[in-house]
Design an enzyme around this catalytic site. Structure first.
Site, short mmCIF file in Angstrom:
data_model
loop_
_atom_site.label_atom_id
_atom_site.label_comp_id
_atom_site.label_asym_id
_atom_site.label_seq_id
_atom_site.Cartn_x
_atom_site.Cartn_y
_atom_site.Cartn_z
N CYS A 126 -4.71 2.14 -3.74
CA CYS A 126 -3.57 2.79 -3.35
C CYS A 126 -2.17 1.74 -3.39
CB CYS A 126 -3.71 3.17 -1.86
SG CYS A 126 -4.91 4.26 -1.52
N HIS A 153 0.77 -1.24 0.01
CA HIS A 153 -0.06 -0.19 -0.03
C HIS A 153 0.80 1.21 -0.03
CE1 HIS A 153 -2.79 3.00 1.80
NE2 HIS A 153 -3.64 2.00 1.40
N LYS A 196 -10.36 -0.70 9.97
CA LYS A 196 -10.52 -1.85 9.31
C LYS A 196 -10.77 -3.06 10.09
CE LYS A 196 -7.23 -0.35 5.84
NZ LYS A 196 -8.08 0.17 4.80
N GLN A 236 -4.00 -5.14 7.41
CA GLN A 236 -5.04 -6.04 6.73
C GLN A 236 -4.96 -7.55 7.29
OE1 GLN A 236 -7.32 -5.36 4.65
NE2 GLN A 236 -6.85 -3.26 3.72
N ASP A 247 3.63 -3.92 8.12
CA ASP A 247 2.07 -3.06 7.97
C ASP A 247 0.96 -4.29 8.15
OD1 ASP A 247 -0.09 -2.07 7.14
OD2 ASP A 247 0.58 -1.39 5.22
#
Ligand code: PLP
Length: 414
Positions: free
Chosen positions: A372, A131, A234, A211, A208
């Site tokens: 993104c 991303h 999220k 997700q 990261d």
């Protein structure tokens, strides 16, 4: 694997869906089928009520007032830090910096950890599937310091080529950054293995986790990384919430990024001293009500349990993948062996945005665009994909309704 085929308790979907007011709404006169969860999740009433309760009953600023409300607000905010520390098994609550989301977390690491260390000729290693929040901050600090950003390649299935990543861990690399789960492909990266390789070379690894945290239990100690960034919205929590977990040694060595109230020990024109981490990185008034919602969101996950969530999401992903494969001319982008429930796809002869617009008229919310992730789109040679991203509150019937709508709108465009 079907949720009912093993001993994992099945989710009570009727009860769960009743907790999410928005799932009951109609869009363009059709029942909403919300499959844009990788973009942002819907919120259960427990989270909505926690935010509402905060403003109705506890609203005050944190860490400033000794009055009762101030203590309650501080308790809610610091309670969210405790809950997040437990959620990712951080060794200490003081290693959890509360942020507005992953973007603030990666920028904090870029400006406060990387920039002071980078010299001309140094590099930051990331991957092609990231991303922009895990690319652009590195580019910004690389540009200021004369460093470069390298990207490890992926293969046509959307899996990181681990040997290449390891080859790229050369001595100039001062930080490696990888997504735990791709927001476009659903690919789960082998973070433990990557962390081991980074450790062997003394290179810190940032993960990261945006997700990953909505779908799987995360244990930052078991992963063996140095930094773990996540975003609240999220994973059922309000927008504008998130966290950066970092090893104490890094936080201790990092200068503050934002200056202002709450992050100081003493301010003098002759020189200001700063609070200890994590407060050193939390200048200004935070999203207190939002973090009251974070605590409620984490309680909600705990009430369901990740075993049941994962079993249901796996079954949904398998079902959706199989059903989409039946659609003529449909190509799935991202077929990694280990995936979370995110499916990007293209339909021959149709623009992704046209399809998403027509699907919306059928009540189906999916995302179209570059997500993104421009470098990933460039790798696959496409300007955009359609993306259906599932959450534990989605049902097999919704997947079927989505595929039926897709078959219908496909005819309109052919
Ligand atoms: N990283 C990934 C993998 C994401 O999917 C997202 C959000 O789409 C982000 C980072 C940025 O998160 P936020 O905008 O909440 O900071």
């Amino acid at each position: 694997m079907n949720a009912k085929a093993d001993a994992t308790p099945a989710l009570d979907l009727a009860r769960i869906r009743a907790d999410f007011p928005l799932l009951a709404r109609q869009v363009h006169g059709k029942p909403l089928v919300y499959l844009d969860n990788a973009n942002t999740s819907q919120k259960p009433r427990q989270v909505i009520e926690a935010v509402d309760r905060h403003y109705r009953e506890h609203n005050a600023n944190v860490a400033r007032a000794v009055h009762q409300l101030g203590e309650e607000a501080t308790g809610a905010y610091e309670g969210a830090r405790d809950a997040l520390a437990r959620f990712i098994n951080a060794p200490s609550r003081n290693e959890v910096v509360l942020t507005s989301g992953t973007t603030q977390a990666t920028n904090l690491v870029a400006y406060s950890y990387a920039l002071p260390r980078l010299q001309p000729g140094d590099a930051i290693l990331t991957t092609v599937m990231e991303h922009h929040a895990n690319i652009v901050p590195w580019q910004l600090v690389a540009a200021r310091s004369g460093a470069t950003v390298k990207a490890a390649p992926i293969d046509g299935r959307g899996e990181l080529i681990v040997e290449k990543f390891v080859e790229l861990l050369t001595p100039e690399v001062k930080l490696a950054c990888v997504g735990h789960v791709s927001n476009v492909l659903g690919t789960v990266n082998p973070v433990r293995e990557l962390a081991r390789e980074c450790r062997k070379r003394g290179i810190p690894l940032l993960v990261d986790g945006s997700q990953a945290v909505p779908h799987r239990p995360v244990d930052v100690q078991a992963l063996g990384c140095d930094f773990y960034a996540l975003t609240g919205h999220k994973m059922l929590a309000p927008t504008g919430t998130g966290a950066l977990w970092a090893k104490k040694e890094h936080l201790d060595a990092m200068p503050p990024f934002f200056g202002g109230g709450e992050m100081i020990r003493e301010v003098r024109f002759g020189g200001t001293t700063f609070a200890d981490p994590p407060h050193k990185f939390e200048a200004g008034t935070p999203n207190i009500a939002g973090f009251a919602g974070v605590a409620a969101a984490l309680d909600y996950y705990a009430s369901l349990g990740f075993d049941a969530i994962r079993a249901h999401e796996r079954a949904l992903l398998d079902h959706a993948t199989a059903r989409l494969r039946e659609v003529p001319g449909l190509r799935i982008i991202g077929e990694a062996a280990e995936k979370e429930p995110v499916i990007s796809f293209l339909l021959e002869g149709a623009q992704a945005t046209d399809l998403a617009t027509l699907l919306d008229l059928e009540g189906v919310a999916v995302r179209s665009g570059h997500h993104c992730a421009h470098p990933l789109m460039q790798f696959f040679g496409v300007p955009a994909t359609l993306r259906a991203s599932l959450a534990f509150y989605n049902t097999h019937e919704e997947v079927d309704a989505f595929v039926a709508a897709l078959l219908k709108v496909r005819k309109l465009l052919m």
